[in-house]
Design a protein around this motif. Structure first.
Motif, short mmCIF file in Angstrom:
data_model
loop_
_atom_site.label_atom_id
_atom_site.label_comp_id
_atom_site.label_asym_id
_atom_site.label_seq_id
_atom_site.Cartn_x
_atom_site.Cartn_y
_atom_site.Cartn_z
N UNK A 1 0.84 -1.19 0.00
CA UNK A 1 0.00 0.00 0.00
C UNK A 1 0.88 1.24 0.00
N UNK A 2 0.23 2.38 -0.12
CA UNK A 2 0.88 3.68 0.02
C UNK A 2 0.03 4.52 0.96
N UNK A 3 0.71 5.38 1.75
CA UNK A 3 0.01 6.20 2.72
C UNK A 3 0.45 7.65 2.54
N UNK A 4 -0.48 8.56 2.62
CA UNK A 4 -0.24 9.99 2.47
C UNK A 4 -0.40 10.65 3.85
N UNK A 5 0.67 11.27 4.34
CA UNK A 5 0.65 11.88 5.67
C UNK A 5 1.08 13.34 5.57
N UNK A 6 0.73 14.09 6.62
CA UNK A 6 1.15 15.49 6.72
C UNK A 6 1.36 15.83 8.19
N UNK A 7 2.50 16.43 8.49
CA UNK A 7 2.81 16.83 9.87
C UNK A 7 2.05 18.10 10.19
#
Length: 325
Positions: free
Chosen positions: A85-91
């Motif tokens: 899978x791929x995951x999109x994150x933002x701090x």
């Protein structure tokens, strides 16, 4: 004296670069005073206290994409599948992301792998293959809640690849082929059904039209026979009147006509190879011819009598008195 001045200038430059900090857009920096976090520097220029404050962590505040490595997972019905899978994150909070977790990308990757194994393992193979959106939603809910204390927002999680075993893939291919053949057979049967209905409807319309035609023909034949019977009746009545009046020629004509018609039917018989003409046939024909001549003379006389003018009225004689009305 000159060396001392150069040393002072170099020290001033070092102090300037250590005190004045420029933070680029999309980044944030934490400030530590004697090793303790004190504040976060936003994009722009900032000045630190020399020899007291320093930059702790440089954090990327833009959305990032992390790749979840492929792993083998056993489904609820004991099927082995390979999933990545791929995951999109933002701090969202630089201080929490810097000081509450060590190696943030690695931690999020491991969290995604464990939860992916848990979610896929609780589903059957068919659900895993055809409900990817449901898997993505469940993973997003769980991982976003787990990373919230770290100051990280998980925006999206997508299943990139899902590979079942080879034997299951072959079985699915055979199943799909059988399903398509089934649909083809059903479609063909439906077409044959529609064709049979159309043929039956055509036969029905043809039968109706043929029946209407036979009805019309029968009506015409009955009308023709009725008119022939009326003509025959009129002829018979005329002959009967002639006989009653004592006309022998009419009797002979009627008998000769029936005799000729019977002899014609005998001649038209396909089984008869030889036709014997009776001796009196010639006299009979002569009689019919003679009757025809008589009829012609009578017709001529009737036409002459009709064409002749009526006689003039008689004149009274002298000495006589015309009658009075």
């Amino acid at each position: 004296m000159s060396y001392f001045a150069l040393a002072l200038v170099a020290l001033a430059i070092v102090l300037l670069f250590s005190v004045v900090k420029i933070v680029p857009q999309g980044r944030e920096m934490t400030v530590e005073r004697f090793g303790k976090y004190t504040k976060t520097l936003k994009p722009g220029i900032s000045i630190l206290t020399p020899f007291v404050e320093r930059i702790g962590r440089r954090m990327n505040m833009m959305e990032q994409v992390l790749d979840v490595p492929q792993q083998e997972v056993i489904t609820k019905d004991n099927a082995m599948v390979k999933v990545d899978a791929i995951v999109f994150i933002q701090v969202m909070d630089a201080a929490s992301a810097a000081y509450r977790v060590e190696n943030l990308p690695y931690a999020i990757t491991q969290l995604c792998m464990t939860n992916l194994r848990t979610v896929v393992g609780s589903m059957e193979l068919d659900e895993v293959l055809f409900q990817r959106d449901s898997i993505n939603t469940r993973l997003l809910t769980v991982i976003d809640a787990a990373t919230e204390p770290w100051g990280v927002k998980v925006n999206r999680i997508e299943i990139k690849d899902l590979t079942p075993p080879v034997d299951i893939t072959n079985a699915m291919a055979r199943q799909m082929k059988a399903e398509r053949e089934k649909r083809a057979i059903i479609t063909e049967a439906e077409g044959e059904k529609q064709a049979a209905i159309a043929r039956a409807e055509g036969a029905k319309q043809s039968a109706i039209l043929q029946s209407e035609g036979r009805k019309e023909a029968a009506f015409r034949d009955a009308e023709a026979r009725e008119r022939a019977a009326e003509a025959e009746a009129k002829a018979t009545a005329m002959v009967s009147q002639a006989i009653a009046a004592g006309d022998v020629n009419a009797i002979n004509y009627f008998v000769a006509q029936k005799y000729v018609e019977a002899f014609a039917e005998l001649a038209r018989n396909p089984t008869a190879k030889t036709v014997i003409v009776p001796a009196e046939m010639g006299s009979l024909v002569g009689t019919i011819a003679g009757i025809g001549e008589l009829v012609g003379l009578a017709r001529d006389q009737q036409q002459v009598s009709r064409a002749a003018p009526p006689p003039p009225p008689a004149r009274p004689r002298a000495g006589t008195v015309p009658p009075t009305a």
